[in-house]
Scaffold this motif. Structure first.
Motif, PDB file in Angstrom:
ATOM      1  N   SER A  32      52.433  43.333  36.446  1.00  0.00           N
ATOM      2  CA  SER A  32      52.523  43.755  35.047  1.00  0.00           C
ATOM      3  C   SER A  32      51.144  43.977  34.440  1.00  0.00           C
ATOM      4  CB  SER A  32      53.295  42.717  34.222  1.00  0.00           C
ATOM      5  OG  SER A  32      52.584  41.495  34.147  1.00  0.00           O
ATOM      6  N   ALA A  33      50.125  43.303  34.986  1.00  0.00           N
ATOM      7  CA  ALA A  33      48.757  43.483  34.498  1.00  0.00           C
ATOM      8  C   ALA A  33      48.047  44.650  35.179  1.00  0.00           C
ATOM      9  CB  ALA A  33      47.948  42.204  34.713  1.00  0.00           C
ATOM     10  N   LEU A  34      48.589  45.144  36.299  1.00  0.00           N
ATOM     11  CA  LEU A  34      47.926  46.202  37.062  1.00  0.00           C
ATOM     12  C   LEU A  34      47.680  47.474  36.257  1.00  0.00           C
ATOM     13  CD1 LEU A  34      46.786  47.218  39.740  1.00  0.00           C
ATOM     14  CD2 LEU A  34      49.125  47.883  40.402  1.00  0.00           C
ATOM     15  N   PRO A  35      48.626  47.955  35.414  1.00  0.00           N
ATOM     16  CA  PRO A  35      48.341  49.159  34.631  1.00  0.00           C
ATOM     17  C   PRO A  35      47.096  49.013  33.751  1.00  0.00           C
ATOM     18  CG  PRO A  35      50.689  48.719  34.594  1.00  0.00           C
ATOM     19  CD  PRO A  35      50.031  47.540  35.259  1.00  0.00           C
ATOM     20  N   VAL A  36      46.880  47.846  33.185  1.00  0.00           N
ATOM     21  CA  VAL A  36      45.684  47.626  32.373  1.00  0.00           C
ATOM     22  C   VAL A  36      44.437  47.759  33.241  1.00  0.00           C
ATOM     23  CG1 VAL A  36      44.428  45.968  30.948  1.00  0.00           C
ATOM     24  CG2 VAL A  36      46.910  46.162  30.729  1.00  0.00           C
ATOM     25  N   ILE A 340      39.347  44.738  37.455  1.00  0.00           N
ATOM     26  CA  ILE A 340      39.683  43.888  38.595  1.00  0.00           C
ATOM     27  C   ILE A 340      40.042  42.484  38.126  1.00  0.00           C
ATOM     28  CG2 ILE A 340      38.771  42.856  40.721  1.00  0.00           C
ATOM     29  CD1 ILE A 340      36.931  45.347  40.922  1.00  0.00           C
ATOM     30  N   ALA A 341      39.256  41.967  37.177  1.00  0.00           N
ATOM     31  CA  ALA A 341      39.446  40.588  36.725  1.00  0.00           C
ATOM     32  C   ALA A 341      40.807  40.376  36.076  1.00  0.00           C
ATOM     33  CB  ALA A 341      38.338  40.206  35.752  1.00  0.00           C
ATOM     34  N   THR A 342      41.273  41.367  35.298  1.00  0.00           N
ATOM     35  CA  THR A 342      42.558  41.214  34.616  1.00  0.00           C
ATOM     36  C   THR A 342      43.688  40.999  35.609  1.00  0.00           C
ATOM     37  OG1 THR A 342      41.803  42.616  32.790  1.00  0.00           O
ATOM     38  CG2 THR A 342      44.174  42.313  33.026  1.00  0.00           C
ATOM     39  N   THR A 343      43.689  41.779  36.694  1.00  0.00           N
ATOM     40  CA  THR A 343      44.716  41.624  37.719  1.00  0.00           C
ATOM     41  C   THR A 343      44.500  40.357  38.540  1.00  0.00           C
ATOM     42  OG1 THR A 343      45.047  44.013  37.874  1.00  0.00           O
ATOM     43  CG2 THR A 343      45.775  42.698  39.735  1.00  0.00           C
ATOM     44  N   VAL A 344      43.239  40.043  38.846  1.00  0.00           N
ATOM     45  CA  VAL A 344      42.950  38.839  39.635  1.00  0.00           C
ATOM     46  C   VAL A 344      43.399  37.586  38.896  1.00  0.00           C
ATOM     47  CG1 VAL A 344      41.092  37.394  40.554  1.00  0.00           C
ATOM     48  CG2 VAL A 344      41.090  39.858  40.986  1.00  0.00           C
ATOM     49  N   HIS A 345      43.160  37.529  37.578  1.00  0.00           N
ATOM     50  CA  HIS A 345      43.621  36.369  36.811  1.00  0.00           C
ATOM     51  C   HIS A 345      45.147  36.241  36.902  1.00  0.00           C
ATOM     52  CE1 HIS A 345      39.764  35.332  35.263  1.00  0.00           C
ATOM     53  NE2 HIS A 345      39.611  36.421  34.533  1.00  0.00           N
TER      54      HIS A 345
END
Length: 382
Positions: A32-36, A340-345
């Protein structure tokens, strides 16, 4: 208006959708965070182009087209039924929001107000914080009452209605009528190095390191409401925590700008870093709504480092004439990092069931970034 609506509504509400989209589409938090993240990657690539072409653009036409397309992409999200469709829509947003939201405000302010850049950046940043404080509870309410699809549609329409009248009529690159190029370097600024030298100077490397570290920290910001839900708070309470951060950001950005213009910058940066570190530590430890809201306010104050102190220092290092070029390169690195960080978190949460590792890492990196900004300012003439 560009900071208030563009940053407050477009950027600062993205994390509110993660939980609802995860449940409705049956996907993980990372998905769900991947699009961001995709939006941020495409924006990073776009920045490298926009920074070099900025002075040649017809600002009114370029800004208006960007807002119109970005608004349409938001509305399209209301009809998405898979993450792949979100990925396409957010990629379009990433290309189109860079100019009006990321590059244009600081470069225009630098051009119009060279002597009080910190002050006007603080005012602009304050408005973006108030925008987030206003729009976060509104978007949260719409998601809760009417669903995330309605929230996306209303966001797109709001962007177009509130920003197009300004982009079509107001903006001009510099005070001189008809001026289409950036002004000459302000006399108080040092002579700027050539591009090849600038990009390997100690100050530049320190600034880009600070940007990368602060954007890793910023990646967790999109997960704050989801984090509060994970420790037992409701979405409404989580949105209040985010709103408190926005109010703190408004206060922090409003005060740090004038202080940078008038006081010894290292002392100002250090003071705000301490406040931010206390806030992040408190947010990690808090398990009650009141404590989380108070800590989040301090986190917001500390955001003045990323939103004001860092671009202010970049201008002191690069000078007015090269500001757009240098800012775009550093911002591109930051956008790629936060993508990258948004998805990694989100992935860390999926693997561990907690955001604690992300929060602990953010505390360490935040302190290191503040040290890099101070060191870059001290080496600005080297």
């Amino acid at each position: 208006m560009m900071s208030f609506v563009g940053s407050g509504l477009l950027i600062n509400t993205a994390g509110l959708y993660f939980d609802a989209i995860s449940r409705d589409l049956g996907v993980s938090r990372a998905a769900s965070a991947l699009p961001v993240s995709i939006r941020l990657i495409t924006s990073a690539l776009t920045m490298l182009v926009v920074g070099r072409l900025f002075s040649r653009l017809n600002l009114r036409l370029a800004l208006s087209l960007c807002i119109l397309i970005c608004s349409a992409a938001f509305v399209a999200c209301a009809f998405c039924s898979s993450i792949r469709q979100f990925n396409v829509a957010f990629a379009i947003m990433g290309v189109t929001y860079v100019l009006p939201v990321t590059i244009a405000p600081p470069v225009l302010l630098s051009s119009w107000f060279p002597d009080r850049f910190g002050t006007v950046m603080g005012i602009s940043g304050c408005l973006s914080g108030f925008g987030g404080a206003l729009f976060n509870p509104v978007v949260s309410m719409v998601i809760t009452q009417y669903g995330w699809r309605m929230a996306y549609a209303l966001t797109g329409l709001t962007l177009a209605i509130l920003l197009l009248p300004f982009t079509m009529t107001v903006f001009r690159l510099a005070p001189q009528s008809g001026n289409t190029t950036l002004p000459a370097r302000h006399p108080t600024m040092r002579k700027v190095e050539e591009s090849a030298v600038s990009y390997i100077s100690h100050a530049f490397l320190l600034l880009i390191s600070a940007m990368v570290m602060l954007q890793i920290v910023a990646g967790i910001n999109q997960h704050i409401s989801a984090y509060e839900i994970s420790i037992g708070l409701t979405l409404t309470q989580g949105s209040l925590v985010v709103t408190s951060r926005m109010f703190g950001a408004a206060a922090g950005k409003f005060t740090i700008g004038p202080m940078l213009d008038r006081l010894h910058p290292p002392y100002v940066i250090f003071g705000f870093a301490v406040i931010g570190l206390i806030g992040w530590t408190g947010l990690w430890a808090a398990n009650r709504p009141t404590a989380a809201i108070a800590a989040s306010f301090l986190v917001g104050i500390g955001q003045g480092l990323l939103m004001v102190a860092l671009p202010w220092t970049i201008r002191r290092v690069s000078g007015a004439a090269d500001y757009a070029r240098v800012l775009s390169v550093i911002d591109a690195a930051g956008q790629a990092t936060v993508a990258i960080a948004t998805t990694v978190h989100g992935l860390v949460f999926d693997l561990t069931g907690t955001y604690t590792p992300s929060l602990m890492t953010s505390i360490v990196l935040y302190g290191c970034a503040a040290c890099c900004i101070i060191a870059a300012w001290k080496r600005r003439s080297h």
